[in-house]
Design an enzyme around this catalytic site. Structure first.
Site, short mmCIF file in Angstrom:
data_model
loop_
_atom_site.label_atom_id
_atom_site.label_comp_id
_atom_site.label_asym_id
_atom_site.label_seq_id
_atom_site.Cartn_x
_atom_site.Cartn_y
_atom_site.Cartn_z
N LYS A 32 -40.26 34.91 5.93
CA LYS A 32 -39.45 34.27 6.97
C LYS A 32 -38.04 34.87 7.04
O LYS A 32 -37.54 35.14 8.13
CB LYS A 32 -39.37 32.76 6.68
CG LYS A 32 -38.69 31.94 7.75
CD LYS A 32 -39.06 30.47 7.61
CE LYS A 32 -38.74 29.90 6.26
NZ LYS A 32 -37.33 29.51 6.09
N ARG A 42 -35.33 19.58 8.68
CA ARG A 42 -36.36 19.41 7.64
C ARG A 42 -37.01 18.03 7.69
O ARG A 42 -38.04 17.81 7.05
CB ARG A 42 -35.74 19.59 6.24
CG ARG A 42 -35.55 21.03 5.84
CD ARG A 42 -35.17 21.13 4.38
NE ARG A 42 -34.87 22.48 3.97
CZ ARG A 42 -35.76 23.36 3.56
NH1 ARG A 42 -37.04 23.04 3.54
NH2 ARG A 42 -35.40 24.56 3.17
N ARG A 96 -46.34 39.28 -7.53
CA ARG A 96 -44.94 39.70 -7.55
C ARG A 96 -44.22 39.14 -8.78
O ARG A 96 -43.43 39.84 -9.42
CB ARG A 96 -44.25 39.22 -6.27
CG ARG A 96 -42.81 39.75 -6.13
CD ARG A 96 -42.05 39.03 -5.03
NE ARG A 96 -42.66 39.17 -3.73
CZ ARG A 96 -42.29 38.49 -2.65
NH1 ARG A 96 -41.31 37.61 -2.73
NH2 ARG A 96 -42.90 38.68 -1.50
N ARG A 129 -41.41 37.31 -14.15
CA ARG A 129 -40.90 35.94 -13.99
C ARG A 129 -41.98 34.96 -14.47
O ARG A 129 -42.78 34.43 -13.69
CB ARG A 129 -40.53 35.67 -12.53
CG ARG A 129 -39.43 36.58 -12.02
CD ARG A 129 -38.63 35.93 -10.91
NE ARG A 129 -39.47 35.42 -9.85
CZ ARG A 129 -39.67 36.04 -8.69
NH1 ARG A 129 -39.11 37.21 -8.46
NH2 ARG A 129 -40.43 35.52 -7.75
N ARG A 155 -45.03 24.56 -4.52
CA ARG A 155 -44.04 24.78 -3.46
C ARG A 155 -44.71 24.89 -2.10
O ARG A 155 -44.17 24.43 -1.09
CB ARG A 155 -43.21 26.05 -3.75
CG ARG A 155 -42.20 25.86 -4.87
CD ARG A 155 -41.10 26.90 -4.84
NE ARG A 155 -41.58 28.24 -5.11
CZ ARG A 155 -41.72 28.76 -6.33
NH1 ARG A 155 -41.43 28.03 -7.39
NH2 ARG A 155 -42.15 29.99 -6.49
#
Length: 202
Positions: free
Chosen positions: A14, A89, A128, A134, A145
């Site tokens: 996005k 939101r 990724r 990570r 999420r």
């Protein structure tokens, strides 16, 4: 006067597409996250309020978010249009934005929704996270999420779909490929980029 929103799940690109859109259509990319950070950095009165709330681990309430967005939309660069990212939101924020725009005789032209298969996005983000080391970005956290995004945005998307404002675009594929899809979908609604704006390489 191109006034638009962009929505899409985390990992759908996005931010990248928002940057492409704002360049092509000559409008500012207005992200609530950027607004919060700028106000905190500049230690504005609203920024101090936001910082205290964020430091306490709480969500910034609608009333404060609305104030920050109102201030940002009043700036000179947003008078000819804007692309809002991360706002509204909640349904209350939708109603507030409606009233704010109506008070200036304005309205939204389109709501761009980047659509992407959740499993594909989770696989992409998990890969990724592993490549970047990570460890805290587990598949479970990434999937959570995605689910929060769907839960939070579904009511808003339904509202804009009912109004005939929703422009659904397949968000999977190369950056230029997706940018071309967005331009084509907007052109069908009579929304065209600036003369001379570079065409994405399909």
């Amino acid at each position: 006067m191109t006034r638009m929103l962009i929505v899409g799940p985390p990992g759908a690109g996005k931010g990248t597409q928002a940057s492409r859109i704002t360049t092509a259509y000559g409008i500012p990319d207005i992200s609530t996250g950027d607004i919060f950070r700028a106000n905190i950095k500049n230690e504005t009165p609203l920024g101090k309020e936001v910082k205290a709330i964020v430091d306490a681990g709480d969500y910034v309430p609608d009333s404060l978010t609305n104030k920050l967005v109102t201030d940002r939309l009043a700036e000179d660069d947003a008078q000819g249009g804007f692309l809002l990212d991360g706002y509204p939101r909640t349904l209350d924020q939708v109603a507030y934005l409606d009233e704010l725009l109506a008070s200036h005789g304005q309205e939204l032209a389109a709501v761009i929704q980047l659509v992407a298969d959740q499993d594909e996005i989770v696989a992409r983000l998990t890969k990724r996270a592993q490549e970047q080391g990570r460890a805290d970005d587990s598949e479970e956290a990434i999937r959570h999420r995605q689910e929060v995004y769907v839960r939070e945005t579904s009511p808003l998307i339904d509202v804009y779909r009912d109004r005939g404002l929703l422009v659904e675009v397949d968000g999977l594929g190369g950056v230029d490929e997706v940018a071309t899809r967005i331009r084509s979908a907007l052109a069908e609604r009579g929304i065209h980029p600036l003369a001379g704006a570079d065409e994405p390489v399909a």
